[in-house]
Design an enzyme around this catalytic site. Structure first.
Site, PDB file in Angstrom:
ATOM      1  N   ASP A  85       0.855  -1.183   0.000  1.00 46.62           N
ATOM      2  CA  ASP A  85       0.000   0.000   0.000  1.00 46.62           C
ATOM      3  C   ASP A  85       0.899   1.244   0.000  1.00 46.62           C
ATOM      4  OD1 ASP A  85      -3.017   0.854   0.430  1.00 46.62           O
ATOM      5  OD2 ASP A  85      -1.860   2.002   1.902  1.00 46.62           O
TER       6      ASP A  85
ATOM      7  N   TYR B 230      -1.844  11.131   2.065  1.00 41.88           N
ATOM      8  CA  TYR B 230      -2.647  11.454   0.887  1.00 41.88           C
ATOM      9  C   TYR B 230      -2.603  12.950   0.585  1.00 41.88           C
ATOM     10  CZ  TYR B 230      -4.583   6.761   1.469  1.00 41.88           C
ATOM     11  OH  TYR B 230      -4.736   5.401   1.580  1.00 41.88           O
TER      12      TYR B 230
ATOM     13  N   HIS C 108      -6.950  -6.724  -1.155  1.00 46.70           N
ATOM     14  CA  HIS C 108      -5.872  -5.763  -0.950  1.00 46.70           C
ATOM     15  C   HIS C 108      -4.935  -6.125   0.198  1.00 46.70           C
ATOM     16  CE1 HIS C 108      -3.997  -1.793  -1.116  1.00 46.70           C
ATOM     17  NE2 HIS C 108      -4.199  -1.659   0.179  1.00 46.70           N
TER      18      HIS C 108
END
Length: 295
Positions: A115, A214, A273
């Site tokens: 990730d 982010y 994921h």
């Protein structure tokens, strides 16, 4: 080693290795799957994980004679939660990984990331290939492949939450109470992982730090993809992707190979994921399996 420091921050790290006597007793030093002294492996977690994500993978790697270094990254370590979003740019955080290598007395290591940890692993291998013996990335495609998929396929729809996280304060205001009330039940993680991740993200400053990974994208990339130097990856690379990943699609996964100028292996799993937690054996196999001219 339990902690290391960089840029005025202190990071927690899980430093796990099998002692030489135990390795000889178990026979793992001669099992044909590694360097004689145990190739060191750096394990970088993503969002919303902590270093605990690697616990089952680490057990397998240590049995194979590896030394494993799994840090709690910026935003997740209590002593490493700067407030400004620019402190979470990948080009800044590569220094954290180099500081870990230096603190551990390592010239280079096998760098593994999942990730956002995968994004950081790509950045380290791009900017500092001399410190990376091998690269293994889980889920996260090469950033240039990701950028291409954001413009040409459905990846932008899969990544809708990345835009939502750019908003100030609102993500924390919504996610904080939701984490406390509902945990992370929808992710299908084991209870021990869910409890640990929720406990960390509900600590003071942790959720903002995690979301700032982010938000840092907007400080340098108009299309929402963190730019890295245009040099192609020059170290042997394994990329592992789950075909049921709800966040990262096939287009970027398959295009990643175009940006590797070294031995390359693409492993597709029937998985979602959360590869380190749910598929630790397959992940450990991918890390341990020799690849081209990898050391």
């Amino acid at each position: 080693m339990e902690t290391f420091s960089h840029d005025g921050l202190t990071f927690a790290v899980r430093d796990t290795a099998v002692c030489a006597d135990s390795r000889r007793a178990s026979g793992s030093a001669a099992d044909g799957v590694g360097a004689p002294d145990g190739e060191p492996v750096v394990l970088l977690h993503g969002f919303p994980q902590t270093s605990l994500a690697w616990s089952a993978v680490t057990e397998r790697l240590v049995r194979a004679g590896r030394r494993c270094l799994a840090p709690d990254l910026r935003g997740y370590s209590p002593g490493a939660r700067p407030s400004g979003r620019t402190a979470y740019r990948l080009d800044v955080m590569t220094g954290d990984v180099l500081a870990l290598l230096d603190a551990a007395g390592l010239d280079r290591a096998h760098v593994v990331g999942h990730d956002w940890g995968g994004g950081l692993a790509w950045a380290v291998a791009t900017a500092h290939p001399e410190r990376v013996a091998r690269l293994t990335v889980l889920s996260t495609p090469h950033p240039a492949a990701m950028g291409w998929a954001m413009r040409h396929g459905t990846q932008r729809l899969k990544s809708w939450y990345m835009a939502a996280f750019q908003l100030p304060m609102l993500p924390e205001a919504l996610l904080g109470p939701a984490l406390r009330r509902f945990g992370m039940r929808g992710l299908g993680l084991a209870p021990e992982h869910e409890r640990a991740y929720v406990a960390t993200l509900t600590e003071p400053g942790a959720l903002t730090g995690a979301i700032n990974w982010y938000r840092a994208l907007a400080t340098s990339a108009p299309d929402g993809v963190e730019p890295l130097p245009r040099r192609r990856i020059s170290v042997p690379t394994t990329y592992v992707w789950g075909r049921r990943d709800a966040y990262l699609g096939r287009a970027a996964a398959e295009k990643t190979e175009e940006f590797i100028d070294a031995a390359y292996r693409f492993i597709e799993l029937d998985a979602d994921h959360w590869l380190p937690e749910k598929h630790p054996d397959e992940v450990a196999d991918a890390i341990l399996q020799p690849l081209g001219d990898a050391s």
